[in-house]
Design an enzyme around this catalytic site. Structure first.
Site, PDB file in Angstrom:
ATOM      1  CG  HIS A 271       4.096   5.089   4.217  1.00 53.63           C
ATOM      2  ND1 HIS A 271       2.866   4.761   4.301  1.00 53.63           N
ATOM      3  CD2 HIS A 271       3.973   3.508   4.977  1.00 53.63           C
ATOM      4  CE1 HIS A 271       1.849   4.579   4.545  1.00 53.63           C
ATOM      5  NE2 HIS A 271       3.014   3.166   4.790  1.00 53.63           N
TER       6      HIS A 271
ATOM      7  CB  CYS B 218       2.028   2.502   1.236  1.00 55.52           C
ATOM      8  SG  CYS B 218       1.206   1.342   2.171  1.00 55.52           S
TER       9      CYS B 218
ATOM     10  CG  ASN C 129       0.373   1.839   6.904  1.00 54.96           C
ATOM     11  OD1 ASN C 129      -0.445   3.083   6.153  1.00 54.96           O
ATOM     12  ND2 ASN C 129       1.028   1.038   6.836  1.00 54.96           N
TER      13      ASN C 129
END
Ligand code: ACO
Length: 333
Positions: free
Chosen positions: A260, A119, A290
């Site tokens: 994030h 990520c 996500n």
């Protein structure tokens, strides 16, 4: 890793993003595994995510996002000198997904390669590209975060399959003109003692793709969610504070924090610790879940296009992911 002194200021000249058409809602997931919209939403903030079509690969999504970023930057693909794709779901082990993107764009002047930092990959790419431009090695760069996580998700595991989605985000970087902003400070870090918290154990060299390994879903993402959660909050807070201090900003100077997009509870905890009001924190994980390296890149593009910040504003991006890895960037737009 701390900020290097730049020779030339580097700005973000354009952003773009792309998500696949197919929406998978929490209600639909509840037909597939033992879960509910109520559990998923209250524990994560996610309502739905996008799922790429069978023949739609990471490079395809990356290319769509790239075209939009180039258009906004007013730049031709043929002018590009550097293409970095951050992904943990490459089209192939080799060549790099960035090579397929180069081919699709026709950017044959560009050097193209991938980086793997889960990520955190998009902000790793940003720091790298910024440095390479400010040093004069390249005149511009296209950085992309792109993932087809649906291909590495165990759709029988309710503790992970509710979290992830597919998509891509991109940004074009180049030297700043006098009236433009700049990437003010960047930070990145890694803790390889925590590889076991979040990984895809199979499908590579250590645990090759065999029928038995695939039967055991070893080619899919596994995660110790609670542990990851704890580290995520601490690392993101520290990284964000470092770039805020190094950029000479106060919390009240920040027009928009783009974190994030993994879990709304993590985002709320970060906002609280940074003393930035929630209405200045950009959230779109309710719609996309996500998307790993793509998440902050898609969020940056949506925040930009929806007017969450404007020319002259200070913004802060902050991420964490498998590795564990983390990164942050403070930008004057
Ligand atoms: N639906 C219903 N119940 C569920 C589900 C589900 N989808 N998933 C787990 N549960 C159950 C568990 O079995 C457990 O039940 P038990 O108490 O009977 O054992 C209970 O819910 C609580 O489970 P926890 O895992 O303790 O739930 P938690 O509140 O920690 O939330 C979550 C889990 C959402 C994964 C959270 O820990 C999290 O977000 N962690 C961070 C993950 C993350 O951000 N990763 C980002 C990196 S991803 C990358 O790099 C690619």
């Amino acid at each position: 890793m701390s900020e290097d002194k730049s020779v030339t200021d580097v700005c973000i000249a354009g952003t773009g993003s792309y998500v696949p058409e197919k929406i998978l809602t929490n209600e639909e997931l509840a037909q597939m595994v033992d879960t509910s919209d109520e559990w998923i939403f209250t524990r994560t903030g996610i309502r739905e995510r996008r799922i790429a079509a069978d023949g739609e690969f990471t490079s395809h999504m990356a290319t769509h996002a790239a075209r939009r970023a180039l258009e906004q930057a007013g730049m031709e693909a043929s002018e590009l000198e550097l293409i970095i794709v951050a992904t943990i779901t490459p089209d192939t082990f080799t060549p790099a997904t960035a090579c397929y993107v180069q081919q699709a764009l026709g950017s044959y002047k560009a050097v193209a390669f991938d980086i793997s930092a889960a990520c955190s990959g998009f902000l790793y790419a940003m720091k790298l590209a910024k440095r390479l431009i400010s040093d004069g090695a390249f005149q511009n760069a296209l950085i992309i975060g792109a993932e087809k996580l649906s291909a590495v998700t165990n759709w029988q595991d309710r503790s992970t399959c509710v979290l992830f989605g597919d998509g891509a985000g991109a940004a074009v970087l180049r030297p700043s003109k006098p009236s433009e902003g700049a990437i003010l400070a960047t930070e990145m870090g890694t803790d390889g003692s925590l590889t076991h918290l979040l990984n895809i154990p199979g499908g590579a060299i250590a645990c090759p793709t065999t029928a038995a390994n695939v039967d055991q879903n070893l080619h899919t993402l596994t995660m110790l969610g609670k542990e990851v959660f704890k580290h995520a909050v601490n690392r993101m807070k520290d990284a964000a504070e470092k770039v805020i201090t190094r950029a000479g900003l106060q919390p009240e100077d920040i027009a928009c924090v783009i974190p994030h997009q993994a879990n709304l509870r993590i985002i709320d905890a970060i906002a609280d610790r940074l003393a930035v009001p929630n209405d200045r924190v950009f959230v779109n994980l309710d719609r996309y879940g996500n998307t790993s390296a793509a998440a902050v890149a898609i969020a940056l593009d949506e925040a930009h296009r929806t007017g969450a910040f404007k020319r002259g504003d200070a913004i802060v991006m902050v991420v964490f992911g498998a590795g564990l890895t983390w990164a942050a960037a403070a930008v004057r737009w």
